[in-house]
Design a protein around this motif. Structure first.
Motif, PDB file in Angstrom:
ATOM      1  N   ARG A 212       0.837  -1.198   0.000  1.00 24.54           N
ATOM      2  CA  ARG A 212       0.000   0.000   0.000  1.00 24.54           C
ATOM      3  C   ARG A 212       0.876   1.254   0.000  1.00 24.54           C
ATOM      4  NH1 ARG A 212      -2.286  -3.929  -0.920  1.00 24.54           N
ATOM      5  NH2 ARG A 212      -4.247  -4.709  -0.053  1.00 24.54           N
ATOM      6  N   PHE A 213       0.378   2.279  -0.627  1.00 26.14           N
ATOM      7  CA  PHE A 213       1.060   3.575  -0.654  1.00 26.14           C
ATOM      8  C   PHE A 213       0.765   4.289   0.656  1.00 26.14           C
ATOM      9  CE2 PHE A 213       0.910   8.067  -2.686  1.00 26.14           C
ATOM     10  CZ  PHE A 213       2.161   8.362  -2.160  1.00 26.14           C
ATOM     11  N   VAL A 214       1.780   4.383   1.516  1.00 20.80           N
ATOM     12  CA  VAL A 214       1.613   4.985   2.837  1.00 20.80           C
ATOM     13  C   VAL A 214       2.686   6.059   3.047  1.00 20.80           C
ATOM     14  CG1 VAL A 214       0.640   2.874   3.802  1.00 20.80           C
ATOM     15  CG2 VAL A 214       3.102   3.279   3.957  1.00 20.80           C
ATOM     16  N   PRO A 215       2.480   6.989   3.977  1.00 25.96           N
ATOM     17  CA  PRO A 215       3.491   8.023   4.249  1.00 25.96           C
ATOM     18  C   PRO A 215       4.748   7.411   4.863  1.00 25.96           C
ATOM     19  CG  PRO A 215       1.334   8.642   5.117  1.00 25.96           C
ATOM     20  CD  PRO A 215       1.248   7.201   4.747  1.00 25.96           C
ATOM     21  N   TYR A 216       5.922   7.739   4.305  1.00 25.47           N
ATOM     22  CA  TYR A 216       7.152   7.267   4.941  1.00 25.47           C
ATOM     23  C   TYR A 216       8.347   8.191   4.723  1.00 25.47           C
ATOM     24  CZ  TYR A 216       9.803   3.807   7.471  1.00 25.47           C
ATOM     25  OH  TYR A 216      10.529   3.175   8.451  1.00 25.47           O
ATOM     26  N   GLN A 217       8.129   9.359   4.164  1.00 21.73           N
ATOM     27  CA  GLN A 217       9.202  10.346   4.053  1.00 21.73           C
ATOM     28  C   GLN A 217       8.699  11.664   4.638  1.00 21.73           C
ATOM     29  OE1 GLN A 217      11.245  10.917   0.342  1.00 21.73           O
ATOM     30  NE2 GLN A 217      11.273   8.737  -0.155  1.00 21.73           N
ATOM     31  N   LEU A 218       9.370  12.130   5.685  1.00 26.22           N
ATOM     32  CA  LEU A 218       8.928  13.368   6.331  1.00 26.22           C
ATOM     33  C   LEU A 218       9.006  14.559   5.384  1.00 26.22           C
ATOM     34  CD1 LEU A 218      10.429  13.127   9.924  1.00 26.22           C
ATOM     35  CD2 LEU A 218       8.197  12.410   9.105  1.00 26.22           C
ATOM     36  N   THR A 219       9.958  14.510   4.438  1.00 27.33           N
ATOM     37  CA  THR A 219      10.125  15.626   3.509  1.00 27.33           C
ATOM     38  C   THR A 219       8.962  15.747   2.534  1.00 27.33           C
ATOM     39  OG1 THR A 219      11.419  14.144   2.102  1.00 27.33           O
ATOM     40  CG2 THR A 219      12.644  15.580   3.596  1.00 27.33           C
ATOM     41  N   MET A 220       8.114  14.714   2.463  1.00 28.13           N
ATOM     42  CA  MET A 220       6.997  14.740   1.521  1.00 28.13           C
ATOM     43  C   MET A 220       5.693  15.209   2.158  1.00 28.13           C
ATOM     44  SD  MET A 220       8.361  14.003  -1.296  1.00 28.13           S
ATOM     45  CE  MET A 220       6.916  13.771  -2.336  1.00 28.13           C
ATOM     46  N   GLY A 221       5.741  15.578   3.432  1.00 29.58           N
ATOM     47  CA  GLY A 221       4.545  16.088   4.088  1.00 29.58           C
ATOM     48  C   GLY A 221       3.404  15.095   4.090  1.00 29.58           C
ATOM     49  N   ASP A 222       2.214  15.553   3.707  1.00 30.08           N
ATOM     50  CA  ASP A 222       1.030  14.690   3.740  1.00 30.08           C
ATOM     51  C   ASP A 222       0.761  14.015   2.397  1.00 30.08           C
ATOM     52  OD1 ASP A 222       0.130  16.773   2.186  1.00 30.08           O
ATOM     53  OD2 ASP A 222      -1.461  17.390   3.554  1.00 30.08           O
ATOM     54  N   TYR A 223       1.719  14.119   1.446  1.00 28.52           N
ATOM     55  CA  TYR A 223       1.567  13.495   0.120  1.00 28.52           C
ATOM     56  C   TYR A 223       0.276  13.962  -0.575  1.00 28.52           C
ATOM     57  CZ  TYR A 223       5.363  10.196   1.123  1.00 28.52           C
ATOM     58  OH  TYR A 223       6.586   9.626   1.410  1.00 28.52           O
ATOM     59  N   ASN A 224      -0.138  15.184  -0.299  1.00 30.61           N
ATOM     60  CA  ASN A 224      -1.364  15.735  -0.885  1.00 30.61           C
ATOM     61  C   ASN A 224      -2.570  14.827  -0.645  1.00 30.61           C
ATOM     62  OD1 ASN A 224      -0.037  18.025  -2.036  1.00 30.61           O
ATOM     63  ND2 ASN A 224       0.732  16.714  -3.683  1.00 30.61           N
ATOM     64  N   ASP A 225      -2.549  14.174   0.513  1.00 34.82           N
ATOM     65  CA  ASP A 225      -3.647  13.282   0.927  1.00 34.82           C
ATOM     66  C   ASP A 225      -3.837  12.087   0.002  1.00 34.82           C
ATOM     67  OD1 ASP A 225      -4.336  14.847   3.171  1.00 34.82           O
ATOM     68  OD2 ASP A 225      -5.545  16.186   1.929  1.00 34.82           O
ATOM     69  N   GLU A 226      -2.801  11.748  -0.777  1.00 36.56           N
ATOM     70  CA  GLU A 226      -2.913  10.614  -1.699  1.00 36.56           C
ATOM     71  C   GLU A 226      -2.513   9.297  -1.042  1.00 36.56           C
ATOM     72  OE1 GLU A 226      -0.598  11.537  -5.100  1.00 36.56           O
ATOM     73  OE2 GLU A 226      -1.815  13.261  -5.699  1.00 36.56           O
ATOM     74  N   ALA A 227      -1.663   9.350  -0.018  1.00 35.95           N
ATOM     75  CA  ALA A 227      -1.215   8.128   0.646  1.00 35.95           C
ATOM     76  C   ALA A 227      -2.246   7.656   1.656  1.00 35.95           C
ATOM     77  CB  ALA A 227       0.131   8.366   1.336  1.00 35.95           C
ATOM     78  N   SER A 228      -2.314   6.343   1.843  1.00 34.58           N
ATOM     79  CA  SER A 228      -3.274   5.764   2.777  1.00 34.58           C
ATOM     80  C   SER A 228      -2.879   6.059   4.215  1.00 34.58           C
ATOM     81  CB  SER A 228      -3.351   4.243   2.591  1.00 34.58           C
ATOM     82  OG  SER A 228      -4.121   3.651   3.616  1.00 34.58           O
ATOM     83  N   VAL A 229      -3.848   6.468   5.007  1.00 34.26           N
ATOM     84  CA  VAL A 229      -3.623   6.669   6.446  1.00 34.26           C
ATOM     85  C   VAL A 229      -4.539   5.755   7.249  1.00 34.26           C
ATOM     86  CG1 VAL A 229      -2.785   9.037   6.264  1.00 34.26           C
ATOM     87  CG2 VAL A 229      -5.253   8.611   6.425  1.00 34.26           C
ATOM     88  N   SER A 230      -5.053   4.710   6.590  1.00 30.74           N
ATOM     89  CA  SER A 230      -5.953   3.785   7.260  1.00 30.74           C
ATOM     90  C   SER A 230      -5.404   2.363   7.338  1.00 30.74           C
ATOM     91  CB  SER A 230      -7.314   3.758   6.550  1.00 30.74           C
ATOM     92  OG  SER A 230      -7.171   3.335   5.203  1.00 30.74           O
TER      93      SER A 230
END
Length: 338
Positions: A212-230
């Motif tokens: 799954r595409f999830v947040p894992y780089q702090l430099t990328m912020g919130d990934y424009n809400d495209e990455a899964s946070v669930s």
């Protein structure tokens, strides 16, 4: 032989709360390169070069002397690590001495497993043989789609996808003790392509999975809400947790020799607990800065930390065995000064 469809993660884990404090970290991420041959849209490398340089990012490789110092310092721990994971903000295969690094870590016997995370594009027949001969235990390959058009869209590069598959098939044929894990993130697939992925690589890999595409780089912020946070990167339901377990078992070294008490990419230098040129990793592992961070996390004051308050990366791979929240009060005295 057909590959196993399974996450690239060990779920057979001891409960972390029952075994910390640890004398030796379980895993260490080694980042030998800040140079990449792709410009993936979900990675810092996909940003404009000038923008990265302005923020202090340096496009360079780890000096081999720093690597040697790191490897020798790992030997000072009382136990072997479970894993040295070679990854980071660039492509590891760019570093021409990577097989030497693997062989040196193997000869020092500092870890049970030695793994590389790569896009696989720079694999030649010679390099494939060299990595297998060096003692690599797993090559993790991340695909950015299943055809050349998708690579151009996601990674901004002209890639002959059929040639890439041939390179992976060759590595599979000469891999010796090494396992080949091939993965692709769901956002790099078109609708209905998951089975196509499995069909393409089931005979030229040991393990494979759609992550799954999830947040894992702090430099990328919130990934424009495209990455899964669930969900986690492996599709498990995201756990409710506040205490990050990473500083208790999973550390990182960057290409300048700075040591970080966790593994998310893009951490500020101010968050490091020291440098291998100035002190040893054992001293840092048992040092005051690491101890204070662990206490702050166990005290559930992560929101007060200048770096940790902005980070949710640990949730992307958190398992019930690593969750510390329910044991935090009991653990605090173990990390207080005697």
């Amino acid at each position: 032989m057909s590959a196993d469809i399974k996450p690239g993660f060990n779920y057979d884990r001891k409960k972390l709360a029952d075994i910390i404090p640890l004398r030796t970290p379980f895993t260490f991420l080694l980042a030998p390169s800040h140079i990449c041959n792709l410009r993936c849209s979900y990675c810092s490398q996909g940003k404009k070069r000038e923008e990265l340089i302005k923020k202090g990012f340096e496009f360079k490789l780890m000096d081999y002397d720093i690597f040697l110092r790191f490897a020798e310092q790992l030997k000072q721990f009382p136990d072997r690590l479970k894993l040295v994971f070679i990854s980071g903000m660039g492509e590891p295969l760019v570093h021409k001495r990577l097989p030497e690094m693997i062989a040196h870590l193997r000869d020092l016997d500092v870890a049970e497993r030695l793994e590389i995370f790569t896009n696989g594009l720079l694999l030649t027949k010679e390099l494939s043989v060299a990595l297998a001969d060096a003692g690599l235990t797993k090559l993790r390959v991340s695909l950015q789609g299943l055809n050349s058009r998708k690579y151009k869209e996601v990674a901004g590069a002209d890639v002959d996808f059929d040639e890439l598959r041939e390179k992976l098939a060759y590595f599979y044929s000469v891999r010796k003790q090494c396992k080949l894990y091939v993965k692709v993130i769901d956002s790099a697939l078109e609708p209905g392509e998951e089975e196509l992925f499995y069909d393409m690589f089931r005979d030229v890999s040991d393990e494979m999975y759609v992550e799954r595409f999830v947040p894992y780089q702090l430099t990328m912020g919130d990934y424009n809400d495209e990455a899964s946070v669930s969900t986690t990167v492996y599709g498990d339901k995201l756990l409710d947790a506040d205490v990050c377990p990473e500083p208790f078992f999973n550390w990182q070294i960057d290409l300048d020799g700075n040591i970080y008490p966790c593994c998310p990419l893009g951490l500020p230098k101010s968050f490091s607990v020291g440098n291998v040129n100035e002190s040893t990793i054992v001293e840092m592992w048992n040092g005051e800065k690491a101890r204070q961070l662990r206490l702050q996390l166990l005290s559930k004051q992560r929101s007060d930390h200048s770096v940790c308050s902005h980070c949710q990366c640990f949730l992307s791979k958190l398992t019930p065995a690593d969750r510390l929240d329910d044991d935090a009060d009991r653990l605090i005295p173990l990390f207080e000064k005697p």
